[in-house]
Design a protein around this motif. Sequence first.
Motif, short mmCIF file in Angstrom:
data_model
loop_
_atom_site.label_atom_id
_atom_site.label_comp_id
_atom_site.label_asym_id
_atom_site.label_seq_id
_atom_site.Cartn_x
_atom_site.Cartn_y
_atom_site.Cartn_z
N CYS A 149 1.10 -1.35 0.43
CA CYS A 149 0.18 -0.08 -0.32
C CYS A 149 0.27 1.33 0.00
O CYS A 149 1.46 1.24 1.12
N ALA A 150 0.59 2.09 -0.61
CA ALA A 150 1.41 3.32 -1.35
C ALA A 150 0.61 4.63 -0.36
O ALA A 150 -1.29 4.17 -0.94
N ILE A 151 1.14 5.31 0.29
CA ILE A 151 0.10 6.50 0.26
C ILE A 151 0.37 8.13 0.75
O ILE A 151 1.69 8.01 0.39
N SER A 152 -0.11 8.91 0.50
CA SER A 152 0.60 9.89 0.88
C SER A 152 0.21 10.45 1.45
O SER A 152 -0.29 9.67 2.64
N TYR A 153 1.26 11.35 1.86
CA TYR A 153 1.70 12.34 3.65
C TYR A 153 0.84 13.52 3.88
O TYR A 153 0.59 13.98 2.28
N GLU A 154 -0.27 13.25 4.10
CA GLU A 154 -1.32 14.91 4.21
C GLU A 154 -1.34 15.44 5.70
O GLU A 154 0.21 14.57 6.86
N ASP A 155 -1.76 16.37 5.94
CA ASP A 155 -1.24 17.26 7.27
C ASP A 155 -2.33 16.88 8.36
O ASP A 155 -1.79 16.55 9.85
N ASP A 156 -3.20 15.88 8.27
CA ASP A 156 -4.18 14.91 9.00
C ASP A 156 -4.01 13.78 8.25
O ASP A 156 -4.39 12.44 7.39
N MET A 157 -3.60 12.54 9.31
CA MET A 157 -3.07 11.82 8.80
C MET A 157 -3.92 10.09 9.72
O MET A 157 -3.95 9.04 9.71
N SER A 158 -4.80 10.64 10.36
CA SER A 158 -5.80 10.34 11.32
C SER A 158 -6.51 9.34 9.92
O SER A 158 -6.97 9.41 9.76
N LEU A 159 -6.84 7.92 11.14
CA LEU A 159 -7.71 7.01 10.75
C LEU A 159 -9.40 7.40 10.99
O LEU A 159 -9.40 7.00 12.49
N GLN A 160 -10.69 7.53 10.27
CA GLN A 160 -11.32 7.68 11.38
C GLN A 160 -12.73 6.32 11.12
O GLN A 160 -13.18 6.57 9.51
N PRO A 161 -13.21 6.15 12.31
CA PRO A 161 -13.63 4.57 11.80
C PRO A 161 -15.20 5.23 10.75
O PRO A 161 -15.92 6.47 11.23
N VAL A 162 -15.57 4.46 10.17
CA VAL A 162 -17.06 5.18 9.17
C VAL A 162 -18.40 4.07 9.62
O VAL A 162 -18.26 2.22 9.33
N ASN A 163 -19.58 4.12 10.24
CA ASN A 163 -20.79 3.24 10.09
C ASN A 163 -21.24 2.82 8.85
O ASN A 163 -21.55 3.49 7.96
N ALA A 164 -20.71 1.50 8.46
CA ALA A 164 -21.22 1.42 7.13
C ALA A 164 -23.29 1.31 6.75
O ALA A 164 -23.63 1.04 7.81
#
Length: 124
Positions: free
Chosen positions: A109-124
């Motif tokens: 998995c390649a990702i971009s670096y951003e000012d916000d790297m947090s993971l946010q849970p989402v209700n499916a």
Amino acid sequence: MKFGNYADVPPQDVSALLPGTRGVTVQWLVSKADGSDKIALRRFVVKPHGVMPYHKHKYVEAVYIIKGTLKVTINGLTKMLKAGDFFYTGPYEPHSIENPSDEEAVFLCAISYEDDMSLQPVNA
């Protein structure tokens, strides 16, 4: 510059970053620690029946499956993917990853670096 082998990079349990995750580890192969401030390259291992629940984040991801089978849901669309397949998620695009099989799955998995790297849970 960096050379290496994935076997020399310690795996981290993803459940510490995203609640509800089980059976998933990540290895940061290339990161900011290596002087790469625009992209990171990560290797994930998903144990049989492991899951990363529905979540989103600001950074983009490009994923290439090396081994196994993954059930990937992006914006409510579910696909079964296998070794050789790939997918991309844009900023804040909700997605989840599951290994429905009895065999381990591995992906890069390649990702971009951003000012916000947090993971946010989402209700499916």
